[in-house]
Motif scaffolding. Structure first.
Motif, PDB file in Angstrom:
ATOM      1  N   UNK A  16       0.918  -1.296   0.159  1.00 45.53           N
ATOM      2  CA  UNK A  16       0.156  -0.258  -0.054  1.00 45.53           C
ATOM      3  C   UNK A  16       0.683   1.099  -0.099  1.00 45.53           C
ATOM      4  N   UNK A  53      -7.918   6.117   6.206  1.00 44.19           N
ATOM      5  CA  UNK A  53      -7.393   6.328   4.521  1.00 44.19           C
ATOM      6  C   UNK A  53      -8.335   5.021   3.420  1.00 44.19           C
ATOM      7  N   UNK A  54      -8.079   5.362   2.489  1.00 53.56           N
ATOM      8  CA  UNK A  54      -8.570   4.253   1.794  1.00 53.56           C
ATOM      9  C   UNK A  54      -7.723   3.464   0.889  1.00 53.56           C
ATOM     10  N   UNK A  55      -7.943   2.348   0.270  1.00 53.16           N
ATOM     11  CA  UNK A  55      -6.559   2.290  -0.824  1.00 53.16           C
ATOM     12  C   UNK A  55      -7.096   2.624  -2.349  1.00 53.16           C
ATOM     13  N   UNK A  56      -6.096   2.921  -2.878  1.00 53.80           N
ATOM     14  CA  UNK A  56      -6.715   3.144  -4.236  1.00 53.80           C
ATOM     15  C   UNK A  56      -5.466   3.288  -5.273  1.00 53.80           C
ATOM     16  N   UNK A 101      -3.714   0.918  -5.135  1.00 56.38           N
ATOM     17  CA  UNK A 101      -2.722  -0.305  -4.724  1.00 56.38           C
ATOM     18  C   UNK A 101      -1.672   0.961  -3.534  1.00 56.38           C
ATOM     19  N   UNK A 118      -9.278   3.712 -10.199  1.00 60.38           N
ATOM     20  CA  UNK A 118      -8.831   2.500  -9.321  1.00 60.38           C
ATOM     21  C   UNK A 118      -9.153   1.219 -10.385  1.00 60.38           C
ATOM     22  N   UNK A 130      -7.718   4.533  10.405  1.00 62.26           N
ATOM     23  CA  UNK A 130      -8.097   3.918  10.898  1.00 62.26           C
ATOM     24  C   UNK A 130      -8.489   3.953   8.738  1.00 62.26           C
ATOM     25  N   UNK A 172     -16.154  -0.136  -3.064  1.00 63.52           N
ATOM     26  CA  UNK A 172     -15.386   0.323  -3.965  1.00 63.52           C
ATOM     27  C   UNK A 172     -14.129  -0.904  -3.169  1.00 63.52           C
TER      28      UNK A 172
END
Lengths: 368, 368
Positions: free
Chosen positions: A12, A29-32, A34, A125, B5, B11
């Protein structure tokens, strides 16, 4: 809803700005693509109100840029999208659906033509890199394809224009929507586009040198107080109200661009060659059976595990794909894939949430 | 290290087991193939010790399965991998590097041949779906390609054999490593492989019907007490010690399979056709300049922002790619891409961590 921590790892990827935004108090956070995408510093509602009034800087380095160069670069880019790029010009940004051979949505990037043989695809993404590499290998195209080492800062909000003018000079105020050009800060050139994932106006700065980008970031926050500048992130209710779709949330490979409302970017009557052309012609001729619409739902929060949209006979007539509480409408707004016969403004529906039923109505996108 | 978090959204897909693992107290997630992967329920160390002693069930639905069927299915699968699949058999699992036309690593899946014209590629974290679709479109192959609606439960740990025998019958104890077969629970058939992302032994259950999978999951935990069964997840120090590589952490598209230690899966002297063949021949003939090795580092924790591995002259001789505290070695173990001349067992190195310098040594993978 319970909160969960994110387990960080090299997979990530961090960005050149990660340590800065963590010092500035990022919470989520989100992951987008990678990579880590910050999502909240305070609360979604507070940031919504601030974004509409002042100016924010977003670390949107996750908008990775797939660079395609070489003799067949234009050919390859066109093969991937149903938007006719035959008359495309440098200096423009092209929002363009990427589709597979069945006409299914693979991504909805902004495409930048830098030269006839040099393009950058600024992606949502999904690994467009691998799609491009597969096509190029399959067709023996003369291209180089790689993920460019470019990180993006978005400057968004009504005061973005004044802030950017102070940093890059008054010329930048002449840049029109979905145009890009090069501007200078401390002797370094930056590709800057008038674009961004909000409806509040602003720019995206495409940074090729991490150290320079960090200097620029720090400078923004040195001078930003008078604009009430804050770090921020794409804001969920703001982008839903604005009708800015999110790949992976609102649309997937099982949806076609007509269903997503991209008719004007589907050019079937020109002589361009792209992969999904025959499939999309058939889809156009047959007519679509569902479409993305805006929704307003009479509740203050909603878990996206409940996605069925029902008519009065409890028949499923649509599927909710994104939803967030709107501080403006004082209810939940969302984006839903609705059966065609229900795609009427002010059409009423209901949804079941645990033990209760809530009412909603269909609206246009953007939601006004 | 500060905790952050995760912002959930559609998605970042949930799995059929998400609500169960959240009731069971999952604390952390990562994102893998656009889906939630639980990572910790208690502590990494506690779960490490438990995994080596008892048995865990992991929701590894993120190991998405790309299904390729049709007349040209075998041809397409072979085009993507440097491993010779011409004599592949149903009933076997094939660990196979997927490479691009330059020989760069795109993924390291397990490939399952179900029939001559039906294959499943059980992938690491990159959109192999799009690579396959690109090649197929470019070469006009007669194939269907999609992400199968399959979710995977891993049963891992030394007591997995007894637990699985109780649920699926004694035949399952005859299943050899990297073989698969079909086994029955409550009248439903499951494809089960003797595989998994740990070195403690176990199985992976490939679930095609979510409801049946949930029943199976619940049954495991109804009877699991006598095996000290707990929910778990791939364990970072355990997989590093075991030399199980992680795509995106230990290797990327900029690495080739020789550098990753996959020599035995690079078959350049048979007459198979695959995309990176000429590039990999050149790489083999030129010889590689770096290679993934195990490392042991004399510290109890280490931030992966510090990745340079130095020799005594402070020259960079390698790059740390994964690292975790090992409860067994009582120090940090890791995987590093080292310059060839330093790929010697017991070779010493140092690393700079903030204000201090720590020592380490090179070792083989798996780390023993």
């Amino acid at each position: 809803m319970k909160n969960f921590f994110i387990s960080k790892s090299r997979r990530l990827r961090s960005t050149p700005f990660t340590s800065r935004i963590e010092q500035q108090g990022v919470k989520n956070y989100t992951v987008y693509n990678h990579m880590l995408l910050p999502t909240t510093f305070s609360t979604v509602e507070e940031e919504y109100l601030h974004l509409k009034k002042d100016v924010q800087i977003w670390d949107v380095s996750v908008q990775r840029e797939i660079e395609i160069s070489g003799t067949d670069a234009h050919k390859l880019v066109q093969l991937m999208t149903c938007r006719d790029l035959s008359n495309s010009k440098t200096g423009n940004c092209y929002y363009a659906p990427i589709v597979d051979i069945s006409g299914g949505m693979i991504n909805d990037p902004l495409i930048y033509k830098l030269k006839d043989d040099l393009w950058r695809i600024c992606i949502a993404d999904s690994d467009v890199l691998l799609f491009a590499k597969g096509i190029a290998a399959g067709k023996n195209l003369r291209v180089n394809i790689f993920e460019a080492n470019i990180d993006t800062l978005a400057v968004q909000g009504p005061k973005s224009f004044k802030l950017m003018e102070e940093v890059f000079g008054s010329d930048i105020t002449n840049l029109k929507f979905f145009k890009y050009d090069f501007f200078t800060f401390r002797g370094k050139k930056y590709l800057i586009s008038r674009s961004g994932y909000s409806k509040q106006g602003g720019y995206e700065i495409h940074i090729e040198n991490a150290k320079n980008g960090q200097d620029l970031y720090d400078h923004f926050f040195e001078i930003g107080n008078k604009y009430n500048l804050k770090p921020g992130a794409p804001n969920h209710p703001e982008r839903i109200e604005g009708g800015l779709l999110s790949y992976g949330n609102d649309m997937l490979i099982s949806d076609n661009p007509f269903e997503c409302g991209f008719e004007k970017y589907v050019n079937l009557d020109s002589n361009i060659e792209f992969l999904g052309k025959e499939s999309l012609k058939k889809i156009r001729d047959d007519g679509i059976k569902r479409k993305l619409m805006g929704v307003k739902i009479d509740t203050e929060n909603l878990d996206l595990n409940n996605i069925d949209i029902l008519n009065n006979d409890n028949k499923v007539i649509g599927e909710l794909r994104s939803a967030a509480y709107s501080p403006y409408f004082k209810k939940v707004v969302g984006i839903a894939m609705m059966k065609m016969e229900y795609c009427k403004i002010k059409e009423n529906f209901k949804m079941k949430i645990i033990n209760k039923s809530v009412n909603g109505e269909i609206c246009n996108l953007p939601i006004t």
